[in-house]
Design a protein around this motif. Structure first.
Motif, PDB file in Angstrom:
ATOM      1  N   TYR A   1       0.955  -1.219   0.099  1.00 21.51           N
ATOM      2  CA  TYR A   1       0.087   0.040  -0.384  1.00 21.51           C
ATOM      3  C   TYR A   1       0.816   1.616  -0.115  1.00 21.51           C
ATOM      4  N   ILE A   2       1.618   0.979   0.903  1.00 18.03           N
ATOM      5  CA  ILE A   2       2.603   2.243   0.951  1.00 18.03           C
ATOM      6  C   ILE A   2       3.707   2.274  -0.488  1.00 18.03           C
ATOM      7  N   ASP A   3       3.797   1.394  -0.997  1.00 16.05           N
ATOM      8  CA  ASP A   3       5.105   0.959  -2.441  1.00 16.05           C
ATOM      9  C   ASP A   3       4.323   2.513  -3.811  1.00 16.05           C
ATOM     10  N   THR A   4       2.315   1.882  -3.472  1.00 15.34           N
ATOM     11  CA  THR A   4       1.797   2.391  -5.154  1.00 15.34           C
ATOM     12  C   THR A   4       1.447   3.892  -4.331  1.00 15.34           C
ATOM     13  N   GLN A   5       1.969   4.238  -2.819  1.00  5.78           N
ATOM     14  CA  GLN A   5       1.563   5.246  -3.088  1.00  5.78           C
ATOM     15  C   GLN A   5       2.942   6.447  -2.958  1.00  5.78           C
ATOM     16  N   THR A   6       4.390   6.089  -3.430  1.00  7.07           N
ATOM     17  CA  THR A   6       5.227   6.954  -3.238  1.00  7.07           C
ATOM     18  C   THR A   6       5.535   6.565  -4.909  1.00  7.07           C
ATOM     19  N   SER A   7       6.821   7.171  -5.754  1.00  6.52           N
ATOM     20  CA  SER A   7       7.402   7.262  -6.462  1.00  6.52           C
ATOM     21  C   SER A   7       8.960   6.798  -6.962  1.00  6.52           C
ATOM     22  N   LYS A   8       9.211   7.941  -5.278  1.00  3.13           N
ATOM     23  CA  LYS A   8      10.793   7.429  -4.640  1.00  3.13           C
ATOM     24  C   LYS A   8      10.946   6.152  -4.173  1.00  3.13           C
ATOM     25  N   ALA A   9      10.203   5.248  -4.101  1.00  2.00           N
ATOM     26  CA  ALA A   9      11.216   3.493  -3.076  1.00  2.00           C
ATOM     27  C   ALA A   9      10.623   3.205  -3.524  1.00  2.00           C
ATOM     28  N   GLU A  10      10.602   1.728  -3.182  1.00  2.00           N
ATOM     29  CA  GLU A  10      10.051   0.850  -3.502  1.00  2.00           C
ATOM     30  C   GLU A  10       9.782  -0.761  -2.169  1.00  2.00           C
ATOM     31  N   ARG A  11       8.645  -1.781  -2.647  1.00  2.00           N
ATOM     32  CA  ARG A  11       9.301  -2.717  -1.892  1.00  2.00           C
ATOM     33  C   ARG A  11      10.105  -3.872  -2.259  1.00  2.00           C
ATOM     34  N   ALA A  12      11.328  -3.879  -1.250  1.00  2.00           N
ATOM     35  CA  ALA A  12      12.695  -4.477  -1.266  1.00  2.00           C
ATOM     36  C   ALA A  12      12.103  -6.466  -1.221  1.00  2.00           C
ATOM     37  N   PRO A  13      12.696  -7.318  -2.302  1.00  2.00           N
ATOM     38  CA  PRO A  13      12.270  -8.269  -2.592  1.00  2.00           C
ATOM     39  C   PRO A  13      12.711  -8.894  -1.109  1.00  2.00           C
ATOM     40  N   GLY A  14      12.118 -10.478  -0.641  1.00  2.00           N
ATOM     41  CA  GLY A  14      12.673 -10.790   0.563  1.00  2.00           C
ATOM     42  C   GLY A  14      12.670  -9.857   2.059  1.00  2.00           C
ATOM     43  N   LEU A  15      12.265  -8.855   1.922  1.00  2.00           N
ATOM     44  CA  LEU A  15      12.228  -7.954   2.614  1.00  2.00           C
ATOM     45  C   LEU A  15      10.956  -7.482   3.325  1.00  2.00           C
ATOM     46  N   TRP A  16       9.181  -8.281   3.065  1.00  2.00           N
ATOM     47  CA  TRP A  16       8.748  -7.949   3.407  1.00  2.00           C
ATOM     48  C   TRP A  16       7.733  -9.213   3.118  1.00  2.00           C
ATOM     49  N   LYS A  17       6.529  -9.183   4.285  1.00  2.00           N
ATOM     50  CA  LYS A  17       5.117 -10.326   3.991  1.00  2.00           C
ATOM     51  C   LYS A  17       4.329  -9.699   5.149  1.00  2.00           C
ATOM     52  N   GLY A  18       3.531  -9.903   4.078  1.00  2.00           N
ATOM     53  CA  GLY A  18       2.200  -9.797   5.721  1.00  2.00           C
ATOM     54  C   GLY A  18       2.168 -10.517   6.851  1.00  2.00           C
ATOM     55  N   GLY A  19       1.892 -10.541   7.754  1.00  2.00           N
ATOM     56  CA  GLY A  19       1.922 -10.837   9.111  1.00  2.00           C
ATOM     57  C   GLY A  19       2.480 -10.864   9.741  1.00  2.00           C
TER      58      GLY A  19
ATOM     59  N   LEU B   1      -0.941  10.902   1.478  1.00  2.00           N
ATOM     60  CA  LEU B   1      -0.648  11.463   2.702  1.00  2.00           C
ATOM     61  C   LEU B   1       1.065  10.421   2.950  1.00  2.00           C
ATOM     62  N   ILE B   2       1.385   9.503   2.925  1.00  2.00           N
ATOM     63  CA  ILE B   2       2.465   8.605   3.506  1.00  2.00           C
ATOM     64  C   ILE B   2       3.012   8.676   1.725  1.00  2.00           C
ATOM     65  N   GLY B   3       3.248   8.433   0.863  1.00  2.00           N
ATOM     66  CA  GLY B   3       3.422   8.606   0.142  1.00  2.00           C
ATOM     67  C   GLY B   3       3.994   9.850  -0.504  1.00  2.00           C
ATOM     68  N   LYS B   4       3.230  10.813   0.019  1.00  2.00           N
ATOM     69  CA  LYS B   4       3.572  12.378  -0.522  1.00  2.00           C
ATOM     70  C   LYS B   4       4.251  12.645   0.614  1.00  2.00           C
ATOM     71  N   SER B   5       4.535  12.725   1.665  1.00  2.00           N
ATOM     72  CA  SER B   5       5.492  12.769   3.073  1.00  2.00           C
ATOM     73  C   SER B   5       7.020  11.787   2.519  1.00  2.00           C
ATOM     74  N   LEU B   6       7.084  10.705   1.869  1.00  2.00           N
ATOM     75  CA  LEU B   6       8.003  10.364   1.738  1.00  2.00           C
ATOM     76  C   LEU B   6       8.449  10.521  -0.203  1.00  2.00           C
TER      77      LEU B   6
END
Length: 177
Positions: free
Chosen positions: A45-63, A168-173
């Motif tokens: 959700y954060i990833d889709t709202q910022t154009s300056k960062a992306e989710r890191a493979p292997g460093l995120w997982k639900g739950g 708003l989080i994406g805009k801040s980032l």
């Protein structure tokens, strides 16, 4: 003796495959790979709202909770090219513990990075009785470890949907990174 040798060969092969997988994941990251987002199920959700960062493979997982994320970071290769790490974690461990250990791992694996903490959600499911002041106090521990706290928090209610706070989080980032 032959069984022991076969077991050692298999373990070595698995270790090499894991390292190769991590190398390929790092190579697949886009031009913004200097800025990564890590953590729990809120990362997409954060990833889709910022154009300056992306989710890191292997460093995120639900739950996952903070101890799970720390284990994932500890397995990650040292990556000095990462400049900024956005962290979304805390809700699943009910905003308790693990911050110092996470930052020890983060600082070791991303020695040149700045850290940013996205405050989680409360008032739903297993965090129904958690208050915003508890959440704020938890993230002050991130600040003590050197992270910048991103405002606003994801906020009250189930975070598993597109909320205005993500925008708003994406805009801040995007302003910071």
């Amino acid at each position: 003796m032959e069984e022991i040798l076969e077991k050692d060969i298999l373990e070595t092969k698995n270790s090499i495959m894991k390292k190769l997988y991590l190398i390929l994941m790092l190579a697949s990251m886009s031009a913004f790979s200097q800025n990564i987002i890590i953590g729990d199920s809120q990362v997409p959700y954060i990833d889709t709202q910022t154009s300056k960062a992306e989710r890191a493979p292997g460093l995120w997982k639900g739950g996952i909770g903070i101890s799970d994320l720390t284990k994932m970071v500890n397995k990650y290769p040292i990556t000095p090219s990462i400049q900024n790490v956005v962290i979304s974690i805390g809700t699943n461990n009910r905003f308790q513990g693990g911050v110092v250990e996470l930052f020890q791992a983060l600082k070791r694996k991303f020695p040149k990075a700045k850290f940013y903490a996205v405050q989680g959600s409360w008032g739903w499911g297993g965090v129904r009785s958690i208050s915003s002041s508890t959440v704020y106090k938890y993230y002050l521990q991130f600040q003590t470890q050197g992270a910048i706290i991103i405002d606003p928090a994801i906020g009250p209610g189930d975070p598993h949907r597109q909320k205005a706070s993500y925008n708003l989080i994406g805009k801040s980032l995007d302003k910071i990174l």
